[in-house]
Design an enzyme around this catalytic site. Structure first.
Site, PDB file in Angstrom:
ATOM      1  CG  ASP A  89      -2.011  -1.019   1.186  1.00 48.48           C
ATOM      2  OD1 ASP A  89      -1.761  -2.133   0.669  1.00 48.48           O
ATOM      3  OD2 ASP A  89      -3.112  -0.736   1.686  1.00 48.48           O
ATOM      4  CE  LYS A 151      -5.250   2.184   2.310  1.00 48.48           C
ATOM      5  NZ  LYS A 151      -4.113   1.453   2.886  1.00 48.48           N
ATOM      6  CE  LYS A 180      -6.892  -1.133   2.438  1.00 52.63           C
ATOM      7  NZ  LYS A 180      -5.559  -1.687   2.775  1.00 52.63           N
TER       8      LYS A 180
END
Length: 234
Positions: A89, A151, A180
């Site tokens: 991430d 995300k 996400k």
């Protein structure tokens, strides 16, 4: 619906001890979530704790501000992969995105994708600091650079996932790119609402509360009381 496999159990707060990380990995394994998301220094610990459980190890790069040099993000990503990370991430460079410097943002992401050696890369936009136009640009650059997810947030900014942002991000990227939601996903109702808008993975610290509520509803018992949520870190 397998709610557990939509959750990345977050273990990112700076005060967490190794005991806390092990306990969090035990929770993740016991609940059979998608992954844990840990700090770079905890990847080896998490990989050992989760070996054979089917729970993936995620780790953060350029976290939480995204403003480290690309070469630093690349070196960090390579180390994370070597240590056992299955997913990365990364935080894009928020300031350069706000500048409209598309080439810098694209190349920064693409370099991390290459360093991840085929592992899933999720690009954190940190939407709290962006206009809708900047969010759209960030999503498009992430897809063009080869990322697998876009995300919403780190969980450490002034705001987290919103319904409007999930809808915008889902509408912007191609169907094969996933979205996400992170930051403020503390209840089952929030997760389900964001899932309905297009999110397929959720960063959460309130994993047990969410899954206990889901199990109770499956048994016909109705919603359970929510536990107090931490101040930051999803």
């Amino acid at each position: 619906m397998n709610i557990a496999k939509m959750i990345d159990h977050s273990l990112l707060r700076p005060e967490l001890t190794t005991t806390d990380i092990r306990r969090g990995c035990d929770i993740a394994a016991g609940r059979a979530v998608a992954s844990v998301c840990v700090r770079p220094s905890d990847v080896e610990l998490a990989a050992a704790a989760l070996a054979g459980t089917g729970v993936l190890v995620g780790a953060v790069a350029g976290f939480p501000h995204g403003d480290t040099r690309t070469s630093t993000k690349v070196a960090e990503t390579r180390e994370l992969v070597e240590a056992g990370a299955d997913e990365i991430d990364m935080v894009l460079h928020v300031g350069r995105l706000r500048d409209g410097d598309a080439a810098y943002v694209h190349d920064d992401i693409a370099a991390v994708v290459a360093a991840a050696q085929g592992r899933v890369v999720k690009v954190i936009l940190e939407n709290a600091y962006l206009t809708d136009e900047q969010k759209i640009l960030g999503c498009r650059l992430s897809e063009r650079a080869g990322a697998h997810f876009v995300k919403t947030s780190t969980g450490f900014a002034s705001g987290g996932a919103t319904l409007a942002d999930i809808r915008l991000m889902r509408a912007t990227v191609s169907p094969h790119i996933e979205v996400k939601a992170a930051g403020g996903v503390r209840t089952l109702d929030t997760l389900l609402e964001l899932h309905g808008a297009g999110a397929t993975r959720f960063g959460a610290t309130a994993t047990e509360v969410i899954l206990d509520d889901y199990a109770a509803r499956e048994r016909g018992e109705g919603p359970t009381a929510a536990a107090p949520a931490p101040d930051a870190g999803y």
